[in-house]
Design a protein around this motif. Sequence first.
Motif, PDB file in Angstrom:
ATOM      1  N   THR A  33       0.834  -1.199   0.000  1.00  0.00           N
ATOM      2  CA  THR A  33       0.000   0.000   0.000  1.00  0.00           C
ATOM      3  C   THR A  33       0.864   1.243   0.000  1.00  0.00           C
ATOM      4  OG1 THR A  33      -1.754  -1.183   1.163  1.00  0.00           O
ATOM      5  CG2 THR A  33      -1.820   1.223   1.245  1.00  0.00           C
ATOM      6  N   LEU A  34       1.890   1.265   0.834  1.00  0.00           N
ATOM      7  CA  LEU A  34       2.773   2.420   0.921  1.00  0.00           C
ATOM      8  C   LEU A  34       3.453   2.687  -0.424  1.00  0.00           C
ATOM      9  CD1 LEU A  34       4.937   3.478   3.824  1.00  0.00           C
ATOM     10  CD2 LEU A  34       6.028   3.256   1.613  1.00  0.00           C
ATOM     11  N   LEU A  35       3.971   1.639  -1.058  1.00  0.00           N
ATOM     12  CA  LEU A  35       4.618   1.812  -2.357  1.00  0.00           C
ATOM     13  C   LEU A  35       3.638   2.321  -3.406  1.00  0.00           C
ATOM     14  CD1 LEU A  35       6.862  -1.385  -2.419  1.00  0.00           C
ATOM     15  CD2 LEU A  35       7.622   0.989  -2.131  1.00  0.00           C
ATOM     16  N   SER A  36       2.428   1.818  -3.380  1.00  0.00           N
ATOM     17  CA  SER A  36       1.412   2.267  -4.337  1.00  0.00           C
ATOM     18  C   SER A  36       1.096   3.746  -4.147  1.00  0.00           C
ATOM     19  CB  SER A  36       0.140   1.428  -4.202  1.00  0.00           C
ATOM     20  OG  SER A  36       0.406   0.090  -4.542  1.00  0.00           O
ATOM     21  N   ILE A  37       0.966   4.157  -2.901  1.00  0.00           N
ATOM     22  CA  ILE A  37       0.678   5.570  -2.609  1.00  0.00           C
ATOM     23  C   ILE A  37       1.832   6.449  -3.080  1.00  0.00           C
ATOM     24  CG2 ILE A  37       0.393   7.257  -0.738  1.00  0.00           C
ATOM     25  CD1 ILE A  37      -1.076   4.988   0.817  1.00  0.00           C
ATOM     26  N   LEU A  38       3.058   6.056  -2.745  1.00  0.00           N
ATOM     27  CA  LEU A  38       4.217   6.881  -3.092  1.00  0.00           C
ATOM     28  C   LEU A  38       4.446   6.975  -4.595  1.00  0.00           C
ATOM     29  CD1 LEU A  38       6.737   5.944  -0.282  1.00  0.00           C
ATOM     30  CD2 LEU A  38       5.484   8.093  -0.568  1.00  0.00           C
ATOM     31  N   GLN A  39       4.067   5.950  -5.355  1.00  0.00           N
ATOM     32  CA  GLN A  39       4.192   6.047  -6.812  1.00  0.00           C
ATOM     33  C   GLN A  39       3.249   7.094  -7.371  1.00  0.00           C
ATOM     34  OE1 GLN A  39       5.391   2.594  -9.456  1.00  0.00           O
ATOM     35  NE2 GLN A  39       4.043   1.619  -7.960  1.00  0.00           N
ATOM     36  N   LYS A  40       2.120   7.285  -6.720  1.00  0.00           N
ATOM     37  CA  LYS A  40       1.157   8.280  -7.188  1.00  0.00           C
ATOM     38  C   LYS A  40       1.450   9.662  -6.629  1.00  0.00           C
ATOM     39  CE  LYS A  40      -2.358   4.799  -7.783  1.00  0.00           C
ATOM     40  NZ  LYS A  40      -3.103   3.886  -6.957  1.00  0.00           N
ATOM     41  N   ASN A  41       2.036   9.698  -5.425  1.00  0.00           N
ATOM     42  CA  ASN A  41       2.328  10.972  -4.772  1.00  0.00           C
ATOM     43  C   ASN A  41       3.595  10.824  -3.938  1.00  0.00           C
ATOM     44  OD1 ASN A  41       2.433  13.405  -3.444  1.00  0.00           O
ATOM     45  ND2 ASN A  41       0.592  13.073  -2.219  1.00  0.00           N
ATOM     46  N   GLY A  42       4.727  11.104  -4.550  1.00  0.00           N
ATOM     47  CA  GLY A  42       6.004  10.984  -3.865  1.00  0.00           C
ATOM     48  C   GLY A  42       6.191  11.992  -2.752  1.00  0.00           C
ATOM     49  N   GLN A  43       5.308  12.990  -2.692  1.00  0.00           N
ATOM     50  CA  GLN A  43       5.392  14.007  -1.645  1.00  0.00           C
ATOM     51  C   GLN A  43       4.446  13.722  -0.477  1.00  0.00           C
ATOM     52  OE1 GLN A  43       4.724  17.600  -4.056  1.00  0.00           O
ATOM     53  NE2 GLN A  43       6.830  18.164  -3.536  1.00  0.00           N
ATOM     54  N   ALA A  44       3.864  12.554  -0.456  1.00  0.00           N
ATOM     55  CA  ALA A  44       2.956  12.220   0.644  1.00  0.00           C
ATOM     56  C   ALA A  44       3.702  12.344   1.969  1.00  0.00           C
ATOM     57  CB  ALA A  44       2.415  10.804   0.474  1.00  0.00           C
ATOM     58  N   THR A  45       3.067  13.003   2.922  1.00  0.00           N
ATOM     59  CA  THR A  45       3.694  13.184   4.228  1.00  0.00           C
ATOM     60  C   THR A  45       3.591  11.900   5.043  1.00  0.00           C
ATOM     61  OG1 THR A  45       1.656  13.915   5.292  1.00  0.00           O
ATOM     62  CG2 THR A  45       3.008  15.622   4.214  1.00  0.00           C
ATOM     63  N   ALA A  46       4.393  11.839   6.087  1.00  0.00           N
ATOM     64  CA  ALA A  46       4.328  10.691   6.986  1.00  0.00           C
ATOM     65  C   ALA A  46       2.938  10.575   7.598  1.00  0.00           C
ATOM     66  CB  ALA A  46       5.399  10.810   8.071  1.00  0.00           C
ATOM     67  N   GLN A  47       2.317  11.710   7.878  1.00  0.00           N
ATOM     68  CA  GLN A  47       0.965  11.691   8.448  1.00  0.00           C
ATOM     69  C   GLN A  47      -0.035  11.118   7.450  1.00  0.00           C
ATOM     70  OE1 GLN A  47       0.028  12.552  11.731  1.00  0.00           O
ATOM     71  NE2 GLN A  47      -1.747  11.399  10.993  1.00  0.00           N
ATOM     72  N   GLU A  48       0.058  11.534   6.180  1.00  0.00           N
ATOM     73  CA  GLU A  48      -0.838  11.004   5.148  1.00  0.00           C
ATOM     74  C   GLU A  48      -0.631   9.498   4.956  1.00  0.00           C
ATOM     75  OE1 GLU A  48      -1.301  14.959   2.306  1.00  0.00           O
ATOM     76  OE2 GLU A  48       0.425  13.631   2.028  1.00  0.00           O
TER      77      GLU A  48
END
Length: 153
Positions: free
Chosen positions: A9-24
């Motif tokens: 899940t984390l990798l999928s999120i970061l591929q879409k938004n590399g600027q996602a914060t730790a909180q997000e």
Amino acid sequence: MNLEPSDITLLSILQKNGQATAQELGDALHLSASQASRRRQRLEGAGFIQGYRARLDPTKLGLSVQAFVQVQLDSHGPEQGNSFLRLMRTRAEITSVWTMTGEADYLLRVWCPDLSALNRLIHDVLLAHPVVGRVHSQIVMDQPKEDAPLPVY
């Protein structure tokens, strides 16, 4: 290293938004921000995450022509291949290079401001290289599916 469901899940999120914060990330994973941050760092350290980049709009940069160019070398050997690859690394308009099976030895993805620039690249740079035997180009008319994130299982 085996990937856990939360890693996927984390990798999928970061591929879409590399600027996602730790909180997000923590909210999406149902973890604390610090746990999500440690999980990201672990995946970075293990080499799953190689870096973060901004996706730029080519048209705003004046790059209106995208093309794929197949290159077939006249002769094959370490010296010839290395010579050609050294040239590839010097050309900013060549954004990707793949070695291929089949008739072409290399497939290049290029971005140029116009057709004249593409023509100069093909004739004055690629075909002028002593090991290049044949070049075949295909101009991209449209890209109905943008470069997508990698599938993560």
